[in-house]
Write an enzyme that holds these catalytic residues in place. Structure first.
Site, PDB file in Angstrom:
ATOM      1  N   ARG A   1      -3.486   1.827   9.830  1.00 45.38           N
ATOM      2  CA  ARG A   1      -2.787   0.910   8.898  1.00 45.38           C
ATOM      3  C   ARG A   1      -1.877  -0.094   9.624  1.00 45.38           C
ATOM      4  O   ARG A   1      -0.812  -0.456   9.136  1.00 45.38           O
ATOM      5  CB  ARG A   1      -1.974   1.708   7.860  1.00 45.38           C
ATOM      6  CG  ARG A   1      -2.795   2.598   6.987  1.00 45.38           C
ATOM      7  CD  ARG A   1      -3.822   1.856   6.136  1.00 45.38           C
ATOM      8  NE  ARG A   1      -4.728   2.805   5.484  1.00 45.38           N
ATOM      9  CZ  ARG A   1      -5.931   3.134   5.953  1.00 45.38           C
ATOM     10  NH1 ARG A   1      -6.404   2.571   7.053  1.00 45.38           N
ATOM     11  NH2 ARG A   1      -6.682   4.005   5.328  1.00 45.38           N
TER      12      ARG A   1
ATOM     13  N   SER B   1      -2.242   4.162  -1.933  1.00 46.90           N
ATOM     14  CA  SER B   1      -1.444   5.207  -1.291  1.00 46.90           C
ATOM     15  C   SER B   1      -0.083   4.627  -0.933  1.00 46.90           C
ATOM     16  O   SER B   1      -0.004   3.662  -0.182  1.00 46.90           O
ATOM     17  CB  SER B   1      -2.122   5.697  -0.010  1.00 46.90           C
ATOM     18  OG  SER B   1      -3.357   6.267  -0.326  1.00 46.90           O
TER      19      SER B   1
ATOM     20  N   GLU C   1       3.666   3.129   3.357  1.00 48.55           N
ATOM     21  CA  GLU C   1       2.557   2.258   3.753  1.00 48.55           C
ATOM     22  C   GLU C   1       2.759   0.893   3.082  1.00 48.55           C
ATOM     23  O   GLU C   1       2.426  -0.156   3.627  1.00 48.55           O
ATOM     24  CB  GLU C   1       1.227   2.874   3.293  1.00 48.55           C
ATOM     25  CG  GLU C   1       0.031   2.015   3.634  1.00 48.55           C
ATOM     26  CD  GLU C   1      -1.298   2.672   3.303  1.00 48.55           C
ATOM     27  OE1 GLU C   1      -1.438   3.901   3.527  1.00 48.55           O
ATOM     28  OE2 GLU C   1      -2.190   1.967   2.813  1.00 48.55           O
TER      29      GLU C   1
END
Ligand SMILES: Cc1cc2nc3c(=O)[nH]c(=O)nc-3n(C[C@H](O)[C@H](O)[C@H](O)COP(=O)(O)OP(=O)(O)OC[C@H]3O[C@@H](n4cnc5c(N)ncnc54)[C@H](O)[C@@H]3O)c2cc1C
Length: 303
Positions: free
Chosen positions: A174, A224, A294
């Site tokens: 990520r 998420s 995130e």
């Protein structure tokens, strides 16, 4: 001339909005207004808008589809540059797909399928732009941008256009160099491979069916909320901490998938932020694990 007028001279008046509500540009559907919301029509215009911001010491940020973003209720006192309206083309060249930063990943995945090119199936249900996907090294079901991006055209912090290779993009979980180098992704070249169209379609349908089954797609969210901590799954930790369904106002830890914080309708950004903080604190207390967001934030979240 003020900064709005300077930018209008580049992109025309109709492509500069003032006090634009960010809740209509983010999948969390929450947050305040952006002082200026600018829609450049070309890569060159994007570069000029950034240059104006820089010369006038104005804060700026690039917005993709807003599917990994939480904007403060106080809004953003700067310039949001939105690439989705105009920089949204994609086309195939032999085994490669070229995509502008503002095109949605599912659109590119579908185009690749139509051309009989495999490799982008994993991205067919990720609701973000190619620019956002490369920035975040978006991934799912064992695939990620790092595996398919050959190179990208970026605007560097000092205003230069540069083609950077997959290696220079330094993809990791990520993350990519786009974040650390403050690059702007303008165009991406994907290296794919010939594949039977029916097989591509079967795989995309399978992935998207799994998403519908497991994820709370009926509510606003940013996917998420937390990164996967090494050795754990964020959703499992949150569920084991007894936080499934934990709610402040209309912000809630999804009952369907504890890794998602959702907006049940009218959640404010600060309610979403408070739920995230409570989750982090509780998981740390119960399991000693630090959860890292995130989701990216824009604007101030201080009380
Ligand atoms: C229902 C749902 C499911 C999701 N599933 C997944 C999943 O399976 N896998 C996954 O990885 N993510 C998933 N996400 C999260 C999100 O879709 C990805 O992170 C996506 O890559 C974000 O793209 P975006 O265009 O929306 O970026 P934005 O949210 O608009 O921006 C994210 C960050 O990238 C920056 N950025 C955007 N475009 C550019 C650009 N052109 N140049 C430089 N910086 C840029 C922004 O400034 C910001 O910091 C999901 C989200 C939702 C809502």
């Amino acid at each position: 001339m003020n900064i709005k007028e300077m930018i209008e001279q580049i992109v025309t008046r109709e492509n500069v909005l003032e006090n634009e509500p960010m809740k209509i540009h983010t999948t969390f559907q929450a947050g305040g207004n952006a002082r200026l919301f600018v829609m450049p029509r070309t890569e060159e215009e994007t570069a000029k808008v950034v240059q104006i911001c820089r010369e006038n010491h104005a804060e700026w940020v690039i917005l993709g589809h807003g599917s990994n973003l939480l904007v403060s209720d106080k809004g953003y006192d700067g310039v949001v540059i939105w690439l989705k309206k105009y920089l949204n083309g994609c086309w195939a060249e032999e085994n490669e797909m070229i995509a502008q930063a503002g095109v949605m990943m599912p659109t590119v995945a579908r185009e690749a399928w139509k051309c009989g090119l495999g490799g982008l199936e994993f991205a067919s249900g990720i609701p973000g732009t190619v620019g956002g996907g490369v920035t975040m090294n978006a991934g799912a079901y064992g695939g990620e941008m790092a595996q398919v991006v050959k190179e990208a055209l970026v605007l560097t912090e000092d205003g230069k256009l540069r083609t950077v290779s997959n290696k220079e993009l330094q993809f990791s979980y990520r993350h990519s160099a786009v974040q650390s180098e403050k690059w702007i992704v303008l165009k991406v070249r994907f290296l794919l491979f010939p594949k039977n169209s029916e097989d591509i379609k079967t795989l995309m349908d399978d992935y998207n069916g799994r998403r519908r089954e497991k994820q709370p797609l009926e509510y606003g969210s940013a996917g998420s909320t937390f990164k996967r901590p090494t050795g754990y799954f964020a959703g499992k930790l949150i569920e084991d901490a007894g936080l499934k369904g934990y709610r402040i106002g209309d912000a809630q830890v999804s009952e369907k998938h504890a890794g998602f914080v959702i907006n049940r309708g009218n959640a404010t950004a600060s309610e979403i932020w408070s739920v995230c903080n409570h989750v982090k604190k509780t998981v740390k207390e119960k399991f000693g694990v630090d959860l890292e967001m995130e989701v990216k934030t824009i604007g101030s979240f201080e009380a």
